[in-house]
Design an enzyme around this catalytic site. Sequence first.
Site, mmCIF file in Angstrom:
data_model
loop_
_atom_site.group_PDB
_atom_site.id
_atom_site.type_symbol
_atom_site.label_atom_id
_atom_site.label_comp_id
_atom_site.label_asym_id
_atom_site.label_seq_id
_atom_site.Cartn_x
_atom_site.Cartn_y
_atom_site.Cartn_z
ATOM 1 N N ASN A 136 0.769 -1.239 0.028
ATOM 2 C CA ASN A 136 0.057 0.003 0.151
ATOM 3 C C ASN A 136 0.849 1.216 -0.001
ATOM 4 O OD1 ASN A 136 -1.971 2.031 0.644
ATOM 5 N ND2 ASN A 136 -2.838 1.268 2.389
ATOM 6 N N ARG A 175 -2.620 -2.179 -3.564
ATOM 7 C CA ARG A 175 -3.745 -1.378 -3.197
ATOM 8 C C ARG A 175 -3.810 -0.207 -4.308
ATOM 9 N NH1 ARG A 175 -5.257 3.297 0.858
ATOM 10 N NH2 ARG A 175 -7.388 3.421 0.448
ATOM 11 N N HIS A 218 -12.920 2.660 0.134
ATOM 12 C CA HIS A 218 -12.836 1.609 0.899
ATOM 13 C C HIS A 218 -13.740 0.306 0.364
ATOM 14 C CE1 HIS A 218 -13.062 5.159 4.097
ATOM 15 N NE2 HIS A 218 -11.820 4.738 3.901
ATOM 16 N N ARG A 243 -12.337 15.475 7.014
ATOM 17 C CA ARG A 243 -13.007 15.901 5.878
ATOM 18 C C ARG A 243 -14.585 16.330 6.220
ATOM 19 N NH1 ARG A 243 -11.376 10.358 3.074
ATOM 20 N NH2 ARG A 243 -9.174 10.672 2.795
ATOM 21 N N GLU A 297 -8.289 -5.236 5.284
ATOM 22 C CA GLU A 297 -8.099 -4.946 3.825
ATOM 23 C C GLU A 297 -6.778 -5.703 3.231
ATOM 24 O OE1 GLU A 297 -9.250 -0.611 3.064
ATOM 25 O OE2 GLU A 297 -8.825 -0.781 5.123
#
Length: 409
Positions: free
Chosen positions: A20, A102, A191, A252, A395
């Site tokens: 990642n 990823r 996601h 955010r 993940e």
Amino acid sequence: MSTTHRTTTEATASRVLVLNSGSSSVKYQLLDMRDRSRLATGLVERIGESTSRLAHTPEGGGTRERTGRIADHDQALKAAADELAADGLGLDSPELAAIGHRVVHGGLKFSEPTVITDEVLKEIERLVPVAPLHNPANITGIRTARALRPDLPQVAVFDTAFHTTMPEYAARYAIDVETADAHRIRRYGFHGTSHAYVSRRTAELLGRPVADVNVIVLHLGNGASASAVAGGRCVETSMGLTPLEGLVMGTRSGDIDPAVTFHLKRVAGMSTDEIDALLNKRSGLVGLCGDNDMREIRRRVDEGDERAALAFDIYIHRLRKYIGAYSAVLGRVDAVVFTAGVGENSAPVREAALAGLEAFGLAVDAGRNAVRSGEPRLISPDDARVAVAVVPTDEELEIAGQTFDLVHN
């Protein structure tokens, strides 16, 4: 890949290295897919700075750390490879089946894990305008890993892929079609590996086939997203063209009137970059109360801090709106499931999000909700019409599994 290497790989290889690559970091995990065990995990952070740090943990623990400037991703991956080699897990091992990457944005073209070719890499590059913060770093990691092991299958697993099953009426924004198509403007969602993994694990927890289960997945971390999953297929998700849309997050804003951006430009004289930074880095919980750590926010709430209490209430209000909306989208909800850092660890968030929703069949058992565990578990009462669950996401395991399945089929 040579015939000799391919034969050896097919006969013995069971390991997958998951990478990642972020703008200034590389996370990695080496997994053995025979028993889904982790052989090593690591993080290289602050790449390009004098304070670069590599932390490597082999199976069984005992983290090794080193500091000092790591100039670029090429050096970072080589340093990670050296650490793996020190544990007898080098990238030259015939047991390494593939490297899984990823990749945040796959657009509409990539709805499945994909073996990386030159053409695939070019298409990922074409998507940079809709993922300028993420895809360039992902591309750098791919190029470096391909240079290190050009003979090894490298697979891209896309955050957006799981959401490509959304119907067109859920994915389209109500703007001029020609303009939207010309600039790839639509809702993609993110996601996806987490939502895929957690929705499947929830069905297993309920002891039912994935195809028979409707689930609302709440991925609540510093970034947060919700999804409505019907029979294993995503039919709606909260993030959109970018990860900015949807729930209130750590930094955010989530959903906001688009005209706010025009207002800030015209009245406050803010530039596009300044507005971008405001909404992505100085909004959400940190903008509301100065903290984006839910543990600290809850501590402040318990001490009577009104600003923290308001931030928490706004966070929960938005979450409840999505739970209600996705209940309507699905029609029948079998489970609401919490995952990621906040979802897995904050009992107050779970309790507040579902408080008063008994009419929806939703309730939380206080005792079960208070239990801390790394295992999937139900936190609803035995007689609840809708199951409420906590399912830790994984993940990296999802990426490794998709990568391994692709190269061995």
